[in-house]
Design a protein around this motif. Structure first.
Motif, PDB file in Angstrom:
ATOM      1  N   GLU A 135      13.233   1.235  -0.423  1.00  9.03           N
ATOM      2  CA  GLU A 135      13.478   1.005  -1.847  1.00  9.03           C
ATOM      3  C   GLU A 135      12.660  -0.217  -2.242  1.00  9.03           C
ATOM      4  O   GLU A 135      12.829  -1.298  -1.653  1.00  9.03           O
ATOM      5  CB  GLU A 135      14.957   0.767  -2.132  1.00  9.03           C
ATOM      6  N   PHE A 136      11.782  -0.058  -3.206  1.00 12.54           N
ATOM      7  CA  PHE A 136      10.852  -1.127  -3.579  1.00 12.54           C
ATOM      8  C   PHE A 136      11.443  -2.006  -4.680  1.00 12.54           C
ATOM      9  O   PHE A 136      12.082  -1.510  -5.610  1.00 12.54           O
ATOM     10  CB  PHE A 136       9.520  -0.551  -4.044  1.00 12.54           C
ATOM     11  N   LYS A 137      11.185  -3.301  -4.576  1.00 17.26           N
ATOM     12  CA  LYS A 137      11.567  -4.266  -5.598  1.00 17.26           C
ATOM     13  C   LYS A 137      10.294  -4.802  -6.237  1.00 17.26           C
ATOM     14  O   LYS A 137       9.473  -5.429  -5.565  1.00 17.26           O
ATOM     15  CB  LYS A 137      12.372  -5.414  -4.985  1.00 17.26           C
ATOM     16  N   VAL A 138      10.106  -4.523  -7.511  1.00 16.85           N
ATOM     17  CA  VAL A 138       8.886  -4.970  -8.209  1.00 16.85           C
ATOM     18  C   VAL A 138       9.251  -5.716  -9.477  1.00 16.85           C
ATOM     19  O   VAL A 138      10.387  -5.675  -9.930  1.00 16.85           O
ATOM     20  CB  VAL A 138       7.983  -3.769  -8.562  1.00 16.85           C
ATOM     21  N   LYS A 197       5.343  -8.445   2.048  1.00 17.94           N
ATOM     22  CA  LYS A 197       4.028  -7.812   1.899  1.00 17.94           C
ATOM     23  C   LYS A 197       3.346  -7.492   3.224  1.00 17.94           C
ATOM     24  O   LYS A 197       2.494  -6.613   3.282  1.00 17.94           O
ATOM     25  CB  LYS A 197       3.115  -8.719   1.074  1.00 17.94           C
ATOM     26  N   GLU A 198       3.702  -8.170   4.294  1.00 11.08           N
ATOM     27  CA  GLU A 198       3.023  -7.977   5.573  1.00 11.08           C
ATOM     28  C   GLU A 198       3.629  -6.855   6.411  1.00 11.08           C
ATOM     29  O   GLU A 198       3.072  -6.472   7.442  1.00 11.08           O
ATOM     30  CB  GLU A 198       3.057  -9.282   6.390  1.00 11.08           C
ATOM     31  N   ARG A 248       0.843  -1.208   0.000  1.00 11.61           N
ATOM     32  CA  ARG A 248       0.000   0.000   0.000  1.00 11.61           C
ATOM     33  C   ARG A 248       0.873   1.251   0.000  1.00 11.61           C
ATOM     34  O   ARG A 248       0.543   2.253  -0.641  1.00 11.61           O
ATOM     35  CB  ARG A 248      -0.918  -0.019   1.230  1.00 11.61           C
ATOM     36  N   ALA A 249       1.969   1.224   0.706  1.00 12.76           N
ATOM     37  CA  ALA A 249       2.893   2.357   0.704  1.00 12.76           C
ATOM     38  C   ALA A 249       3.459   2.578  -0.694  1.00 12.76           C
ATOM     39  O   ALA A 249       3.641   3.720  -1.136  1.00 12.76           O
ATOM     40  CB  ALA A 249       4.018   2.119   1.702  1.00 12.76           C
ATOM     41  N   GLY A 250       3.730   1.491  -1.397  1.00 10.72           N
ATOM     42  CA  GLY A 250       4.248   1.607  -2.752  1.00 10.72           C
ATOM     43  C   GLY A 250       3.291   2.291  -3.697  1.00 10.72           C
ATOM     44  O   GLY A 250       3.704   2.943  -4.663  1.00 10.72           O
ATOM     45  N   ASP A 270       1.695   0.343  -9.898  1.00  2.03           N
ATOM     46  CA  ASP A 270       2.438  -0.890 -10.185  1.00  2.03           C
ATOM     47  C   ASP A 270       3.224  -1.364  -8.971  1.00  2.03           C
ATOM     48  O   ASP A 270       3.454  -2.563  -8.800  1.00  2.03           O
ATOM     49  CB  ASP A 270       3.418  -0.670 -11.346  1.00  2.03           C
ATOM     50  N   PHE A 271       3.650  -0.410  -8.122  1.00  4.26           N
ATOM     51  CA  PHE A 271       4.436  -0.774  -6.961  1.00  4.26           C
ATOM     52  C   PHE A 271       3.602  -1.571  -5.961  1.00  4.26           C
ATOM     53  O   PHE A 271       4.150  -2.342  -5.175  1.00  4.26           O
ATOM     54  CB  PHE A 271       5.002   0.482  -6.275  1.00  4.26           C
ATOM     55  N   GLU A 272       2.307  -1.368  -5.988  1.00  5.82           N
ATOM     56  CA  GLU A 272       1.418  -2.157  -5.122  1.00  5.82           C
ATOM     57  C   GLU A 272       1.067  -3.482  -5.780  1.00  5.82           C
ATOM     58  O   GLU A 272       1.152  -4.542  -5.163  1.00  5.82           O
ATOM     59  CB  GLU A 272       0.149  -1.372  -4.806  1.00  5.82           C
ATOM     60  N   GLU A 273       0.710  -3.421  -7.044  1.00  2.00           N
ATOM     61  CA  GLU A 273       0.234  -4.615  -7.747  1.00  2.00           C
ATOM     62  C   GLU A 273       1.349  -5.637  -7.973  1.00  2.00           C
ATOM     63  O   GLU A 273       1.118  -6.852  -7.919  1.00  2.00           O
ATOM     64  CB  GLU A 273      -0.374  -4.203  -9.091  1.00  2.00           C
TER      65      GLU A 273
END
Length: 366
Positions: free
Chosen positions: A363-366, A352-353, A308-310, A316-319
């Motif tokens: 830093e997000f990894k997608v 995810k939790e 959700r933060a993404g 796309d960062f959430e999905e």
């Protein structure tokens, strides 16, 4: 997140002056009622020294702070819900905001007209909140008539909706704001669709004036009763001198420091505190991303999971969320680099939790 806080109050309590202090945007704030006819909107940066420190750490080229939109809404008067003054138009402007900053005058100055010809902040609050209640009561009564027709088919959603509306109507008739009502989990999905004014969180802004008689400084009985009201109802409030804050905006940084010393103004008070209280009111926190290209503060609701933060960055960062690397901002600065922080186990990989904390660097990894 594009979040709006509407600045409301009776005429001549300092709303437009406060707005100018917040946004440095020039609006007409002449000394007479209804000088603000169309709402003015200003985007305000949320003061956050952490962002500047992260930018210095990363030697970034660009800094992007978190923001809140403030809307300057013209003064309400008694009878606004029935169209008095410019009431109906202003009530519709309030309806479009996420929260309300209710400006209350706590200074006496015979040169500044008060629409009620007296200074009584608690009475001013009662006038404004009563108009919001009456406007909602009219709206809810009409919605109940529609919901009653829909329940005749036995529709379960219509029955739940009618129950929630009836609960709200009963509370409003008693002078209770809808924000004070406890709703069941089944009722909550319907609440937003009702378009209630009294469901919005309220930040009470107590406006004082340098050189005038300020009720808080003399511990006047009117001020004592006001604070007792806030404490009894669990309200959030802050005190500001809107005129002084406006004047500070017109000075250089060096002049500001000197002026504040002369006036005894604290850096943690005034406008900065008001903005932070607005953040608190909306239940928001900030996380950061930082690098050579950009250091940015991102606004998310409290208790948001990492995906959700993404979403604040891109859907796309959430999905497509896989994981995120996370470190508390101060830990990053203390260790001196991401590599050193990783070696010390302070830079973590979260899934995810993970519930994002205020002050996390991610830093997000997608």
């Amino acid at each position: 997140m594009a979040l709006q806080i509407g600045i409301v109050g009776l005429p001549n309590v300092g709303k437009s002056t406060l707005f100018k202090a917040l946004t440095k945007k020039q609006v007409d704030c002449a000394n007479y009622p209804f000088c603000t006819i169309d709402p003015n909107v200003g985007v305000v940066a949320v003061p956050d020294e952490r962002l500047q420190k992260l930018a210095d750490f990363s030697k970034t080229k660009k800094i992007v702070p978190a923001t809140i939109e403030f809307v300057d809404i013209a003064g309400l008067v008694k009878g606004a819900s029935q169209g008095e003054g410019l009431g109906n138009k202003f009530l519709s402007h309030i309806r479009e905001t996420d929260a309300i900053a209710e400006v209350v005058r706590i200074f006496e100055d015979p040169n500044i007209i008060h629409v009620e010809s007296r200074i009584n902040p608690l009475s001013d609050i009662e006038v404004i909140n009563t108009e919001l209640i009456l406007a909602d009561l009219d709206s809810v009564t009409k919605q109940i008539e529609r919901a009653q027709r829909n329940t005749r088919t036995g529709n379960k959603d219509a029955i739940l909706e009618l129950g929630a509306l009836t609960k709200i109507q009963d509370a409003l008739k008693k002078g209770i704001l809808a924000s004070s009502i406890e709703f069941s989990e089944a009722e909550k999905p319907f609440i937003k669709s009702f378009g209630l004014l009294t469901i919005k969180p309220i930040l009470y802004v107590l406006n004082k004036k340098s050189g005038a008689v300020n009720l808080d400084e003399i511990n006047d009985e009117r001020y004592v009763k006001l604070i007792e009201f806030f404490e009894k109802n669990g309200n959030i409030w802050t005190t500001v001198d809107a005129k002084i804050e406006q004047e500070l905006n017109e000075l250089s940084e060096e002049e500001k420091i000197e002026y504040k010393k002369e006036l005894g103004v604290k850096d943690d008070g005034g406008i900065n505190q008001l903005i932070h209280k607005g953040y608190e009111l909306l239940g928001l926190i900030t996380y950061f991303t930082t690098g050579e290209t950009e250091a940015r503060a991102w606004t998310i609701p409290k208790n948001s999971a990492a995906p959700r933060a993404g979403r604040a960055i891109h859907s796309d960062f959430e999905e497509k969320f896989i994981r995120a690397e996370v470190i508390f901002w101060q830990d990053l600065l203390n260790t001196g680099s991401f590599a050193a922080a990783r070696d010390k186990g302070l830079l973590r990989t979260e899934g995810k939790e993970y519930i994002v904390k205020d002050g996390d660097v991610m830093e997000f990894k997608v």
